[in-house]
Design a protein around this motif. Structure first.
Motif, PDB file in Angstrom:
ATOM      1  N   PRO A   1      11.223   6.270   5.413  1.00  0.00           N
ATOM      2  CA  PRO A   1      11.538   7.398   6.616  1.00  0.00           C
ATOM      3  C   PRO A   1      10.103   8.281   6.625  1.00  0.00           C
ATOM      4  CG  PRO A   1      12.567   8.162   4.534  1.00  0.00           C
ATOM      5  CD  PRO A   1      12.270   6.843   4.090  1.00  0.00           C
ATOM      6  N   THR A   2       9.267   8.067   5.543  1.00  0.00           N
ATOM      7  CA  THR A   2       7.880   8.717   5.638  1.00  0.00           C
ATOM      8  C   THR A   2       6.737   7.604   6.049  1.00  0.00           C
ATOM      9  OG1 THR A   2       7.590   8.624   3.230  1.00  0.00           O
ATOM     10  CG2 THR A   2       8.796  10.610   4.249  1.00  0.00           C
ATOM     11  N   GLY A   3       6.890   6.439   5.807  1.00  0.00           N
ATOM     12  CA  GLY A   3       5.806   5.491   6.055  1.00  0.00           C
ATOM     13  C   GLY A   3       4.918   5.562   4.721  1.00  0.00           C
TER      14      GLY A   3
ATOM     15  N   PHE B   1       8.699 -10.154   0.714  1.00  0.00           N
ATOM     16  CA  PHE B   1       7.711  -9.790   1.757  1.00  0.00           C
ATOM     17  C   PHE B   1       8.376  -9.823   3.009  1.00  0.00           C
ATOM     18  CE2 PHE B   1       5.162 -11.067  -1.844  1.00  0.00           C
ATOM     19  CZ  PHE B   1       3.955 -10.045  -2.046  1.00  0.00           C
ATOM     20  N   CYS B   2       9.630  -9.456   3.209  1.00  0.00           N
ATOM     21  CA  CYS B   2      10.540  -9.434   4.193  1.00  0.00           C
ATOM     22  C   CYS B   2       9.991  -8.136   5.154  1.00  0.00           C
ATOM     23  CB  CYS B   2      11.886  -9.727   3.985  1.00  0.00           C
ATOM     24  SG  CYS B   2      12.568  -8.266   3.144  1.00  0.00           S
ATOM     25  N   GLY B   3       9.583  -6.930   4.471  1.00  0.00           N
ATOM     26  CA  GLY B   3       9.175  -5.848   5.015  1.00  0.00           C
ATOM     27  C   GLY B   3      10.422  -4.866   5.495  1.00  0.00           C
TER      28      GLY B   3
ATOM     29  N   GLU C   1      16.025   6.910  -7.711  1.00  0.00           N
ATOM     30  CA  GLU C   1      16.572   5.787  -8.146  1.00  0.00           C
ATOM     31  C   GLU C   1      18.233   5.553  -7.751  1.00  0.00           C
ATOM     32  OE1 GLU C   1      15.283   2.285 -10.012  1.00  0.00           O
ATOM     33  OE2 GLU C   1      14.164   3.868  -9.839  1.00  0.00           O
ATOM     34  N   ALA C   2      18.846   6.550  -7.853  1.00  0.00           N
ATOM     35  CA  ALA C   2      20.055   6.588  -7.607  1.00  0.00           C
ATOM     36  C   ALA C   2      20.501   6.207  -5.915  1.00  0.00           C
ATOM     37  CB  ALA C   2      21.034   7.706  -7.854  1.00  0.00           C
ATOM     38  N   GLY C   3      19.462   6.474  -5.185  1.00  0.00           N
ATOM     39  CA  GLY C   3      19.645   6.158  -3.675  1.00  0.00           C
ATOM     40  C   GLY C   3      18.360   6.384  -3.141  1.00  0.00           C
ATOM     41  N   ALA C   4      17.717   5.189  -2.330  1.00  0.00           N
ATOM     42  CA  ALA C   4      16.446   5.504  -1.668  1.00  0.00           C
ATOM     43  C   ALA C   4      16.660   4.533  -0.554  1.00  0.00           C
ATOM     44  CB  ALA C   4      15.300   5.338  -2.322  1.00  0.00           C
ATOM     45  N   PRO C   5      16.369   4.868   0.634  1.00  0.00           N
ATOM     46  CA  PRO C   5      16.564   3.981   1.907  1.00  0.00           C
ATOM     47  C   PRO C   5      15.594   2.339   1.638  1.00  0.00           C
ATOM     48  CG  PRO C   5      16.105   5.881   2.726  1.00  0.00           C
ATOM     49  CD  PRO C   5      15.993   6.053   1.352  1.00  0.00           C
TER      50      PRO C   5
ATOM     51  N   GLU D   1       0.849  -1.298  -0.061  1.00  0.00           N
ATOM     52  CA  GLU D   1      -0.058  -0.120  -0.080  1.00  0.00           C
ATOM     53  C   GLU D   1       0.718   1.202   0.048  1.00  0.00           C
ATOM     54  OE1 GLU D   1      -2.399  -0.580   3.416  1.00  0.00           O
ATOM     55  OE2 GLU D   1      -3.682  -2.236   2.424  1.00  0.00           O
ATOM     56  N   PHE D   2       0.498   2.112  -0.811  1.00  0.00           N
ATOM     57  CA  PHE D   2       1.090   3.546  -0.719  1.00  0.00           C
ATOM     58  C   PHE D   2       0.466   4.610  -0.432  1.00  0.00           C
ATOM     59  CE2 PHE D   2       4.225   1.335  -3.518  1.00  0.00           C
ATOM     60  CZ  PHE D   2       3.601   0.571  -3.942  1.00  0.00           C
ATOM     61  N   ALA D   3       0.925   5.251   0.574  1.00  0.00           N
ATOM     62  CA  ALA D   3       0.408   6.430   1.041  1.00  0.00           C
ATOM     63  C   ALA D   3       0.299   7.802   0.127  1.00  0.00           C
ATOM     64  CB  ALA D   3       1.133   6.984   2.460  1.00  0.00           C
TER      65      ALA D   3
END
Length: 267
Positions: free
Chosen positions: A85-87, A76-78, A47-51, A35-37
């Protein structure tokens, strides 16, 4: 014998009512459809860097042009949701994940899984009331295999739909493939496929059988079943819940007509 009958009467009905009734309750820890908030990703997430993408062990996360998840690769490891960082990215409780096309497993803020369509009329007439499947563990860890076996128990009882797991490909209408298809199992899978009389179907169960799972691009793995045989149904998960597998099988056989995605409340 009298005692057995008494015990059976005391136990009452044990097989789940699904699909004629509601599905069984899923545990709180179950992870289903992502699900996407609303709103943008955190500043600097590209694309170059995201947590979330950095945390994913299989490269299932796409950040641009929109945040998305390839459920065929997803374990589906979560870890991605925990790292966000933003949920913005979380996992819901929708167990309906099986799709006919590999591309249909890629979901994002605009597109959810396109649920599996039924087989064509001719094939469904052949298999709709009696479908025999041979399981091929092509290097699997026995997680997916165990959940396929669960479907044969009293509670799930897939035999009531005419679906049976058989010991020989000569008695089968198709294959359930689990595991990443290791080099040592590649020829065995192909020979098993050749031993099934056409028309025949293949169901890839689990991330390994769809994309290689955690072994993706390993030199001794072939990144899933469709590198060796054509696949008719993809059931994502690591492993998929028995309910996800059953839902996919019933959709393939035309037992579930609703192709839409409705909101599934948390249980």
């Amino acid at each position: 014998m009298i005692n057995l009958l008494r015990a059976r009467l005391h136990q009452k009905h044990r097989t789940i009512r699904y699909p004629d009734g509601p599905p069984p309750a899923l545990p709180a820890r179950f992870r289903g459809q992502p699900e996407f908030a609303a709103g943008p990703c955190a500043a600097g997430c590209t694309e170059a860097g995201a947590p979330c993408a950095d945390a994913c062990p299989t490269g299932a996360i796409r950040v641009e042009p929109t945040l998305g998840v390839d459920l065929g690769k997803c374990l589906f490891c979560g870890e991605c949701a925990a790292a966000c960082p933003t949920g913005k990215l979380t996992y819901g409780s929708d167990y309906r994940l099986a799709a006919r096309s590999r591309d249909d497993l890629v979901v994002d803020e605009q597109e959810s899984v396109r649920l599996a369509a039924a087989l064509d009329d001719k094939t469904r007439r052949l298999f709709g009331r009696s479908l025999k499947l041979r399981v091929v563990s092509a290097g699997g860890c026995n997680g997916c295999e165990s959940d396929v076996n669960v479907l044969q128990t009293l509670v799930w009882d897939i035999g009531r739909f005419g679906i049976q797991i058989v010991a020989s490909p000569r008695h089968a209408d198709g294959l359930i493939v689990t595991g990443p298809v290791t080099e040592n199992m590649r020829l065995a899978l192909r020979k098993t496929w050749d031993a099934v009389a056409p028309p025949r179907i293949v169901i890839a169960v689990g991330a390994c059988a769809i994309s290689g799972g955690p072994y993706i691009d390993h030199p001794e793995a072939h990144n899933g079943a469709d590198a060796v045989v054509p696949v008719d149904l993809y059931v994502p998960g690591c492993p998929p819940h028995p309910l996800t597998i059953l839902d996919g099988l019933l959709r393939l056989l035309g037992r579930l007509e609703d192709g839409s995605r409705t909101e599934v409340s948390a249980r």
